[in-house]
Every structure is written in structure tokens, then in C-alpha cells.
Design a protein around this motif. Structure first.
Motif, PDB file in Angstrom:
ATOM      1  N   TRP A 239      14.347  -9.744 -10.036  1.00 11.37           N
ATOM      2  CA  TRP A 239      13.888  -8.894 -11.710  1.00 11.37           C
ATOM      3  C   TRP A 239      12.985  -8.394 -11.635  1.00 11.37           C
ATOM      4  N   ARG A 240      11.367  -9.450 -10.541  1.00  9.31           N
ATOM      5  CA  ARG A 240      10.002  -9.295 -11.582  1.00  9.31           C
ATOM      6  C   ARG A 240       9.351  -8.685  -9.942  1.00  9.31           C
ATOM      7  N   LEU A 241      10.827  -7.388  -9.373  1.00 13.10           N
ATOM      8  CA  LEU A 241       9.653  -7.288  -7.607  1.00 13.10           C
ATOM      9  C   LEU A 241       9.087  -5.928  -8.418  1.00 13.10           C
ATOM     10  N   SER A 242       9.697  -5.411  -9.296  1.00 14.07           N
ATOM     11  CA  SER A 242       8.283  -4.008  -9.466  1.00 14.07           C
ATOM     12  C   SER A 242       7.667  -4.065 -10.100  1.00 14.07           C
ATOM     13  N   VAL A 243       7.219  -4.927 -10.214  1.00 10.33           N
ATOM     14  CA  VAL A 243       5.804  -5.901 -11.610  1.00 10.33           C
ATOM     15  C   VAL A 243       5.177  -6.362 -10.785  1.00 10.33           C
ATOM     16  N   ASP A 244       5.766  -6.973  -9.429  1.00 10.92           N
ATOM     17  CA  ASP A 244       5.140  -6.863  -8.597  1.00 10.92           C
ATOM     18  C   ASP A 244       4.653  -6.865  -7.404  1.00 10.92           C
ATOM     19  N   ILE A 245       5.384  -5.773  -7.054  1.00  9.27           N
ATOM     20  CA  ILE A 245       4.864  -5.297  -5.763  1.00  9.27           C
ATOM     21  C   ILE A 245       3.829  -4.078  -6.957  1.00  9.27           C
ATOM     22  N   ALA A 246       3.766  -4.042  -7.918  1.00 15.08           N
ATOM     23  CA  ALA A 246       2.543  -3.152  -8.551  1.00 15.08           C
ATOM     24  C   ALA A 246       1.357  -3.975  -8.456  1.00 15.08           C
ATOM     25  N   ALA A 247       1.968  -4.869  -8.447  1.00 10.76           N
ATOM     26  CA  ALA A 247      -0.177  -6.027  -9.289  1.00 10.76           C
ATOM     27  C   ALA A 247      -0.218  -6.520  -7.519  1.00 10.76           C
ATOM     28  N   ALA A 248       1.096  -6.417  -6.207  1.00 15.13           N
ATOM     29  CA  ALA A 248       0.670  -6.644  -5.053  1.00 15.13           C
ATOM     30  C   ALA A 248      -0.563  -5.171  -4.342  1.00 15.13           C
ATOM     31  N   GLY A 249      -0.104  -3.853  -5.106  1.00 12.50           N
ATOM     32  CA  GLY A 249      -0.863  -2.606  -4.877  1.00 12.50           C
ATOM     33  C   GLY A 249      -2.099  -3.049  -4.956  1.00 12.50           C
ATOM     34  N   ARG A 250      -2.108  -3.053  -6.067  1.00  6.76           N
ATOM     35  CA  ARG A 250      -3.457  -3.307  -7.187  1.00  6.76           C
ATOM     36  C   ARG A 250      -4.831  -3.635  -6.058  1.00  6.76           C
ATOM     37  N   SER A 251      -3.838  -5.327  -6.052  1.00  9.13           N
ATOM     38  CA  SER A 251      -5.093  -6.591  -5.495  1.00  9.13           C
ATOM     39  C   SER A 251      -5.551  -6.128  -4.209  1.00  9.13           C
TER      40      SER A 251
ATOM     41  N   ARG B 197      -3.271  -6.241  -0.957  1.00  7.57           N
ATOM     42  CA  ARG B 197      -2.371  -7.364  -0.341  1.00  7.57           C
ATOM     43  C   ARG B 197      -0.894  -7.212   0.013  1.00  7.57           C
ATOM     44  N   ILE B 198      -0.838  -5.391  -0.117  1.00 10.96           N
ATOM     45  CA  ILE B 198       0.443  -4.922   1.359  1.00 10.96           C
ATOM     46  C   ILE B 198      -0.071  -5.111   2.494  1.00 10.96           C
ATOM     47  N   MET B 199       0.403  -5.933   3.353  1.00 11.10           N
ATOM     48  CA  MET B 199      -0.191  -6.122   4.274  1.00 11.10           C
ATOM     49  C   MET B 199       1.234  -5.169   5.448  1.00 11.10           C
ATOM     50  N   ALA B 200       2.157  -5.475   5.259  1.00  8.85           N
ATOM     51  CA  ALA B 200       3.765  -5.189   6.373  1.00  8.85           C
ATOM     52  C   ALA B 200       4.909  -4.811   4.961  1.00  8.85           C
ATOM     53  N   PHE B 201       5.318  -4.127   5.469  1.00  9.99           N
ATOM     54  CA  PHE B 201       6.549  -3.940   4.161  1.00  9.99           C
ATOM     55  C   PHE B 201       8.194  -3.864   5.243  1.00  9.99           C
ATOM     56  N   HIS B 202       8.227  -4.504   5.440  1.00 10.61           N
ATOM     57  CA  HIS B 202      10.004  -4.751   6.276  1.00 10.61           C
ATOM     58  C   HIS B 202      11.484  -4.187   5.853  1.00 10.61           C
ATOM     59  N   VAL B 203      11.958  -3.430   6.461  1.00 15.82           N
ATOM     60  CA  VAL B 203      13.316  -2.566   6.304  1.00 15.82           C
ATOM     61  C   VAL B 203      14.431  -3.761   7.574  1.00 15.82           C
TER      62      VAL B 203
ATOM     63  N   THR C  57       1.866   2.531  -4.527  1.00 16.13           N
ATOM     64  CA  THR C  57       0.528   2.024  -4.751  1.00 16.13           C
ATOM     65  C   THR C  57      -0.102   1.791  -4.127  1.00 16.13           C
ATOM     66  N   GLY C  58       0.031   3.484  -2.404  1.00 14.86           N
ATOM     67  CA  GLY C  58      -1.130   3.288  -2.538  1.00 14.86           C
ATOM     68  C   GLY C  58      -0.692   2.958  -0.527  1.00 14.86           C
ATOM     69  N   TYR C  59       0.000   2.359  -0.283  1.00 15.05           N
ATOM     70  CA  TYR C  59       0.850   1.842   0.787  1.00 15.05           C
ATOM     71  C   TYR C  59       0.853   3.308   1.632  1.00 15.05           C
ATOM     72  N   ASP C  60       0.072   2.951   3.010  1.00 15.65           N
ATOM     73  CA  ASP C  60       1.186   4.070   4.150  1.00 15.65           C
ATOM     74  C   ASP C  60       1.094   3.864   5.529  1.00 15.65           C
ATOM     75  N   GLY C  61       1.175   2.396   5.485  1.00 15.23           N
ATOM     76  CA  GLY C  61       1.215   1.841   7.099  1.00 15.23           C
ATOM     77  C   GLY C  61       2.945   1.866   7.075  1.00 15.23           C
ATOM     78  N   PHE C  62       2.932   0.984   8.325  1.00 14.18           N
ATOM     79  CA  PHE C  62       4.371   1.475   8.680  1.00 14.18           C
ATOM     80  C   PHE C  62       5.831   0.402   7.566  1.00 14.18           C
ATOM     81  N   ALA C  63       6.167   1.395   7.914  1.00 18.94           N
ATOM     82  CA  ALA C  63       8.373   0.407   7.219  1.00 18.94           C
ATOM     83  C   ALA C  63       8.325   0.309   9.119  1.00 18.94           C
ATOM     84  N   GLU C  64       8.711  -1.772   8.894  1.00 11.48           N
ATOM     85  CA  GLU C  64       8.678  -2.257  10.242  1.00 11.48           C
ATOM     86  C   GLU C  64      10.515  -2.877  10.172  1.00 11.48           C
TER      87      GLU C  64
END
Lengths: 284, 284
Positions: free
Chosen positions: B196-208, B210-216, B250-257
Motif C-alpha cells: 500500500w505504500r509503494l507509490s510513496v516509496d517509489i517517489a522517495a527512492a527517486g528523490r534519494s 536510489r533506483i538502480m534497477a527495475f525488474h518486470v 522520478t527520472g529513472y531512465d534505465g532499463f526495464a529488466e
């Protein structure tokens, strides 16, 4: 028949959720068996009582020396359309009547999640909130607590969009901001043990007077089936004793209710299952 | 051979985690096949590269026109005793050397959980924190990011005591309070979609940052196996498109893995799996 060495344990604080016995025998026999083993409480399911007079069953439970720790469980709220949602709410209203007739202190809600073919968790959560909000005045009038049970996130697709104690508590606060009561949580160690915020959330649940039920069992490693491979308390990796101490540390003095869904335990005799419940209870 | 209609999709933003192909073919063949299908990236596992020269494999990947989106995956940190813990840290240090030789931007950590016979999640979390803290300066020196991957809570017993994005981010902040960088998170929709906190946490991860990878991939209803029954993106109930938009927002422009563990997909030809990956990517 129970081992006499087990009778010396404080089983009066332990309740048996009838699912633990696999819904194999008529409720009357289950009541007698649970009482004979020395447990203090029982929590039946709606399916155990189909076609019966809930008032009479409640009387049987009390005559057997048992208390009710709850009544299980809610019809999933989210529907694919408005009519389906309203039918779900109406069914839960009937269940609240049954709980009141039984004399159960609370009705346990597994709230449901995504209607088939949908992916919108926010909408499912919104339907759950509306459903509980609709039922709350009715349940207060009936004297039945609405116990929202957050389920393990592995059930987020189909069984519960409420996946953590923190989420359930936030929902309770939003529906009952003045803490009038009547809505709270059922905390099952199986569903919440993994949560890094568990201690904080248990304390918050205690402070807000929301702990309506406490369920115990265990998590097996490996777990072979998402639904029917729970362990008996003490068989797995959950530190149930620690969680119990935290919950009782908030002032909770209700039952520890044993709820085990397990093909393995359901193929064991009911007396052996109950003996294992008592042994597991002693271990925490 | 890829369907030409698939070539028109922006597959340059999609990476293939080699586990998705079931580790069936030598890494050289896998690299060629992934490139031939038009994907932009690849993320190999340590097991794919055993006995090989990581520098040469990295060169092969780049010559094939692919980028590395990561290197998988960490040895579990928690050990039953100090020596076991230290051996796990040492093994992860070797993996960081390998990631650097490959030219991978990050090394993905599945952090481990309870050593056998134990129930102390707090201790497991403490060992994970100490292990990452020990490795962080070394990884910074090597130019390899430490990507902490929170795992679905159904793996809390054995695979990961870090079970939510919020928990992983809090750990990153505690180990890198000045946000010097070098430690962040790998966000896999399969592990976090229920939160339930995913959107909030994604935003926080972007601000800091910290997003190094995104897996799908996707969550199937019903899920038949806790480990090997993931769905291909689009097959299940996760709103992957929404999560992707939030992450890119959040500005992440890396891969969807694409990372799919699935007995079903592993019994499908590698070319068919890759075609399905491309189709799934198009659906988000």
C-alpha cells in the motif's frame, strides 16, 4: 483423548479456529471435542453453521464451558460492478446478524482483492473501505466488532488487498477517527511476521485499542502450497512467542486462536490435531 | 527468430535477465540471441559465467550492442556463526570484482534471511546491514553499485529478511546517510506490487537517487509454486504499466529488466520466451 500432561497448561487462554480441524465433523461434535481437550475458546466458520440456529449453537458453546473468540469470515467486498459490491455488503450484514446471534465478540474480515480481470488495487481498497464504513454502524448496533485481518501479501491478487497491519490500522483510523470503537484488527502471525514494522504497528494497535483477535500457527520452510501448508505453532520459523509477548505487552488479554490450514494436519485425527495445538500453545 | 513486428517496439529500453531463459545455453549464445531479438540490455547471473573471463564476456556483450543492466546475485549474508557470515561477505566481495570486470553498473543483492534452525529476523537484518556496510567502500572503489532487492514477504523465511521497498530504502539511508551513493535498490514488481505504500516509496527512492534497477514480470492468480510460477509481464494481475510510469516519473531512465522464474516458460524455446518478453514489454 488428551494427554493428561497437557491439561496442566493454561489452555483456557487458547482458542481453536474450526478450520484447524478441517471442517470434518458437525459443529456440535467439534464443540464437545474442543472443550474436552481443555481449550477455553472456539471460533467457528459460517460454513460450519449452515442451516443451523446460531443462537442455539452459541448456547451449546457456552454450556460446554467455551467462549467465542470470533466468527469467520467476511465475504470479499470488491465486486466487478456496483451490484456485486452491494450483494457482498448485504451478505456481510447477514453474517453480522449471525455473529450477534452466536454471541461472538467479533466478525473476522478477509476483505477480498481484485475482481477477476482487473488490476486496480486502489479501487479494490476503496471498495473495502466503503463496505466496512457501511457496515460499521450496523455492527456497533449489533454489538459485533469488525475485525479486519490483514493477509499475507501472497494473497494480494485474490484474497486481500489489505496486506499489512499498518495498512489495516490506517484503515481503522480512517473509518473511526474518534476511536469510538467497533472496528479493529485480527493479527495472525502467519500474515504479518515478516514485517519490519511489526513491533511498531503492534504497539500502535494496542494504544488505539484495536486488537480484537490474535491468531497463531507457523510458517514452514519450505512452504509447498500458498494456501494449505501452514505449520502448527512451533513447527516453523516464526518467533510466535516474541509476537505474543509484544501483543500482550499492549494489554491484550484475549485468546491466542489456533488457525492452521494444512492438508497434512487435516489428514490427522481431530484429537491428534488438538493435542498438537495444545503442545504448540505451550511452546509460546 | 524475432517477429519483425516486434522490432518496431522500443526494445532498446528492455533488458533480459538470463534467468528468464532458464540458464539453458552457454552465455555466448544467450548474448547473441538477446541481441538478435533487438533488446538493449542483459543481466547475467554468476552461475552463467563460472570459469569464464568476466572481462571478455563484458566485451562480448558490448560488441553485441548490448548494455549491462546488472549482475546477479548476492550470496546470502546471514550465517549461523561469525565464520559463516564472514565467508558470505568474502564471496560477495569476489562477486563485486566480477561485476567490475564485466562492466556491470550494479550487483543485485538478495540478502538472505534466517540461518537454518533460527527465528531471529532482527539478527538476520543486523547481519545484512553489517555485510553491506563492510562492502560499500569496496564497491564504491570498484565502481559497482550495491543494489538491494527487497523480496516478496513469502521469501522472508529463507531468502530475504528485507521484504519491502520502504525497508530497503531505510537500510540504504542508514548505510549512506549523506547520500554519497553507491548503494540503492532493485525494484522488482513481483516483490513489491502488493504494498500500500509503494507509490510513496517509489517517489522517495527517486528523490534519494536510489533506483538502480527495475525488474518486470507478473503475478499469476492462482500462483502454483512460491518460486517457479511467475508470469510474463502482462499475463497476471500486476499493473506493471502504472508502476513503470511511477518509476520513470522520478527520472529513472534505465532499463526495464525482464526476470521470470517459471517452469512453464523454461520449457518453452528461448526464442519464444524472448518474443514473449518483447510482447510483454510492449504491453506496459
Amino acid at each position: 483423548m488428551p494427554d493428561t500432561s497437557i491439561r496442566s497448561l493454561p489452555l483456557s487462554r487458547c482458542s481453536i479456529n474450526t478450520a484447524t480441524l478441517g471442517h470434518r465433523s458437525p459443529i456440535g461434535e467439534v464443540i464437545e471435542r474442543v472443550a474436552r481437550h481443555g481449550f477455553g475458546g472456539i471460533s467457528p466458520w459460517r460454513r460450519d453453521l449452515e442451516g443451523q440456529d446460531h443462537r442455539l449453537v452459541g448456547r451449546h458453546i457456552r454450556y460446554a464451558g467455551l467462549s467465542l473468540s470470533g466468527y469467520c469470515r467476511g465475504t470479499y467486498f470488491p465486486g466487478a460492478n456496483r451490484a456485486a459490491f452491494e450483494a457482498n455488503v448485504a451478505d456481510n450484514r447477514r453474517a453480522i446478524d449471525e455473529a450477534a446471534a452466536l454471541g461472538a465478540p467479533c466478525f473476522v474480515f478477509v476483505v477480498g482483492s481484485l475482481p477477476e480481470g482487473t488490476k486496480d488495487l486502489a479501487d479494490a481498497r476503496s471498495q473495502v473501505s466503503e463496505g466496512l464504513s457501511t457496515l460499521l454502524p450496523y455492527a456497533r448496533e449489533a454489538g459485533v466488532g469488525l475485525a479486519v485481518e490483514p493477509l499475507h501479501p501472497m494473497y494480494a491478487g485474490d484474497r486481500s488487498c489489505i496486506t499489512s497491519l499498518g495498512e489495516a490500522l490506517t484503515l481503522c483510523e480512517s473509518l473511526d477517527p474518534s476511536r469510538q470503537g467497533g472496528i479493529g484488527v485480527a493479527i495472525d502471525v502467519y500474515h504479518v511476521w515478516w514485517d519490519w514494522r511489526l513491533s511498531v504497528d503492534i504497539a500502535a494497535a494496542g494504544r488505539s485499542g484495536r486488537i480484537m483477535a490474535f491468531h497463531v500457527c507457523d510458517w514452514l520452510v519450505p512452504t509447498q502450497d500458498l494456501l494449505l501448508d501452514r505449520g502448527m505453532t512451533g513447527e516453523g520459523v516464526i518467533d510466535v512467542g516474541r509476537i505474543r509477548r509484544e501483543i500482550e505487552g499492549t494489554g491484550y488479554d484475549g485468546f491466542a486462536e489456533v488457525e492452521v490450514f494444512s492438508r497434512r494436519w487435516w489428514s490427522t485425527s481431530e484429537d491428534d490435531v488438538l493435542a498438537a495445538c495444545a503442545k504448540g500453545f505451550a511452546s509460546i
